[in-house]
Write a protein that holds these residues in place. Structure first.
Motif, short mmCIF file in Angstrom:
data_model
loop_
_atom_site.label_atom_id
_atom_site.label_comp_id
_atom_site.label_asym_id
_atom_site.label_seq_id
_atom_site.Cartn_x
_atom_site.Cartn_y
_atom_site.Cartn_z
N ASP A 153 0.83 -1.20 0.00
CA ASP A 153 0.00 0.00 0.00
C ASP A 153 0.86 1.25 0.00
N ILE A 154 2.16 1.09 0.29
CA ILE A 154 3.10 2.21 0.26
C ILE A 154 4.14 2.04 -0.83
N MET A 212 9.32 3.02 -5.91
CA MET A 212 8.24 3.97 -6.12
C MET A 212 7.34 3.91 -4.90
N LEU A 213 7.20 5.04 -4.21
CA LEU A 213 6.45 5.08 -2.95
C LEU A 213 5.20 5.94 -3.05
N HIS A 214 4.12 5.47 -2.43
CA HIS A 214 2.88 6.24 -2.32
C HIS A 214 2.82 6.82 -0.92
N LEU A 215 2.95 8.18 -0.81
CA LEU A 215 3.12 8.82 0.49
C LEU A 215 2.10 9.94 0.71
N PRO A 216 0.81 9.61 0.74
CA PRO A 216 -0.21 10.66 0.91
C PRO A 216 -0.19 11.32 2.28
N ALA A 217 0.06 10.54 3.35
CA ALA A 217 0.02 11.12 4.70
C ALA A 217 1.16 12.10 4.91
N LEU A 218 2.37 11.73 4.47
CA LEU A 218 3.50 12.66 4.58
C LEU A 218 3.24 13.92 3.76
N SER A 219 2.59 13.76 2.60
CA SER A 219 2.28 14.92 1.76
C SER A 219 1.24 15.81 2.42
N LEU A 236 12.46 1.56 4.45
CA LEU A 236 11.74 1.06 5.64
C LEU A 236 11.50 2.19 6.64
N GLN A 237 12.46 3.11 6.76
CA GLN A 237 12.27 4.26 7.64
C GLN A 237 11.12 5.14 7.14
N ILE A 238 11.08 5.36 5.83
CA ILE A 238 10.01 6.19 5.25
C ILE A 238 8.66 5.50 5.41
N ILE A 239 8.62 4.19 5.22
CA ILE A 239 7.37 3.43 5.41
C ILE A 239 6.85 3.62 6.83
N ASN A 240 7.75 3.51 7.81
CA ASN A 240 7.34 3.68 9.20
C ASN A 240 6.81 5.07 9.48
N LYS A 241 7.47 6.08 8.90
CA LYS A 241 7.01 7.46 9.09
C LYS A 241 5.64 7.67 8.44
N GLU A 242 5.46 7.13 7.25
CA GLU A 242 4.17 7.25 6.57
C GLU A 242 3.07 6.61 7.39
N ARG A 243 3.34 5.46 7.98
CA ARG A 243 2.32 4.77 8.80
C ARG A 243 1.98 5.58 10.05
#
Length: 343
Positions: free
Chosen positions: A13-14, A171-178, A236-243
């Motif tokens: 999903d990310i 390729m990352l989907h980062l709506p929450a960080l955005s 993995l760090q970015i995934i954790n931040k997005e979550r």
């Protein structure tokens, strides 16, 4: 993104996809930056022959295409699917591409370098892309003498690729960080540690649909495994931040987020005109809604496929003719209505 191996990642999903590229040049020919049509055509023949050996050894089917034989729509669609680069798409004289049926393994010929081997898999599969790319690289290298230096490694047209010749990206989907305005900090962090952040189609492309492509910049003085390890660690760090930020959004703005998701779903079901930028944003919203459990009947991988299908090349290929921007927007809306009608 269609017809690709099922994604085993729990973070799909990310992480939309993982891509790895190996840049190689043939020792006996000038680099493609020196325009030599005769050499370019000989290179196509030799690479095609080496791929034929790979087909025989691995019992795989590869499709071979010369750029001059492709229509403008076909070239555009292949760019959208990351099968060829914009630079290769414009090389009508000596450009060519070979790819497998699943479109997970691609060999671009006479792009910036003589050979660009690319492995493209869904989700976070960086190690698997390296294995796949190395397998075909080994077969080609058995028959072709690469330009290689004991001190510097693989020699490439661009000095920034010298060494391993490898570029790995996710390729990352980062709506929450955005939405939380944290994306700029993430971009600065990535650049600070030697990673490049680009849009959907690489350097110079826009950030749309909350999609970001992160890749290594250093190829000299580091091993392939070190590049993969560093990129995966940062991912993995970015995934954790997005979550974390997704959880914060739900806690603090749950009603507003749900409203945004369902409004976007409603537009996808009913709109008569949808631009590419709007379509990407709408799909980003429903993908977020799916990952948050608001839309349980929407599969993430299905949404990823739609991202490709609404691109201009795919739309025009679907109808079998060129469409102006207005016609594309109308057909895009029609396609999305048909896909979301039962959801």
């Amino acid at each position: 993104m269609e017809n690709r191996r099922e994604n085993p990642s729990t973070d799909n999903d990310i992480v939309v996809s993982s891509r790895l590229r190996l840049a190689r040049n043939m020792k006996k020919f000038p680099f493609p930056t020196i325009k030599d049509p005769l050499s370019g055509k000989k290179i196509i023949g030799e690479v095609f022959q080496s791929i034929a050996v790979a087909m025989k050894e691995n019992e795989k089917v590869f499709r071979r295409k010369e750029i001059k034989d492709l229509t403008e729509i076909q070239r555009l669609q292949m760019m959208e699917k990351h099968l060829i680069s914009p630079q290769l798409a414009n090389n009508y004289e000596t450009g060519a591409v070979v790819h497998n049926e699943e479109e997970t393994l691609i060999i671009m010929i006479n792009e910036e370098d003589h050979i660009r081997i690319q492995s493209l898999l869904p989700g976070l599969q960086l190690e698997e892309t390296l294995i796949q790319a190395n397998q075909i690289d080994d077969v080609i290298e058995e028959q072709i003498d690469y330009a290689f230096d004991e001190k510097f490694g693989y020699l490439t047209a661009c000095p920034t690729n010298v060494g391993t010749g490898m570029r790995a990206s996710v390729m990352l989907h980062l709506p929450a960080l955005s939405m939380s305005d944290q994306i700029h900090g993430m971009l600065q962090f990535a650049n600070k540690i030697g990673l490049a952040v680009r849009g959907v189609y690489g350097e110079g492309s826009d950030f749309i649909g909350n999609l970001y492509q992160i890749s290594n910049q250093v190829t000299l003085g580091v091993s392939e495994e070190e590049i993969i390890e560093k990129l995966k660690e940062v991912t993995l760090q970015i995934i954790n931040k997005e979550r974390v930020y997704r959880e914060d959004l739900i806690k603090e703005h749950g009603v507003e987020i749900a409203d945004q998701v369902f409004r976007s779903l409603g537009i996808l079901k009913t709109a008569r005109v949808v631009s590419l930028e709007e379509g990407m944003k709408l799909l980003s919203d429903v993908q977020l809604g799916s990952s948050l459990g608001l839309l349980n009947n929407l599969e993430i991988t299905w949404i990823h496929q739609l991202i490709t299908l609404i691109q201009p090349g795919s739309l025009q290929s679907d109808v079998g003719k060129e469409l102006d921007s207005k016609a594309q927007n109308i057909h895009r809306a029609s396609l999305l209505r048909s896909k979301f009608g039962n959801h």
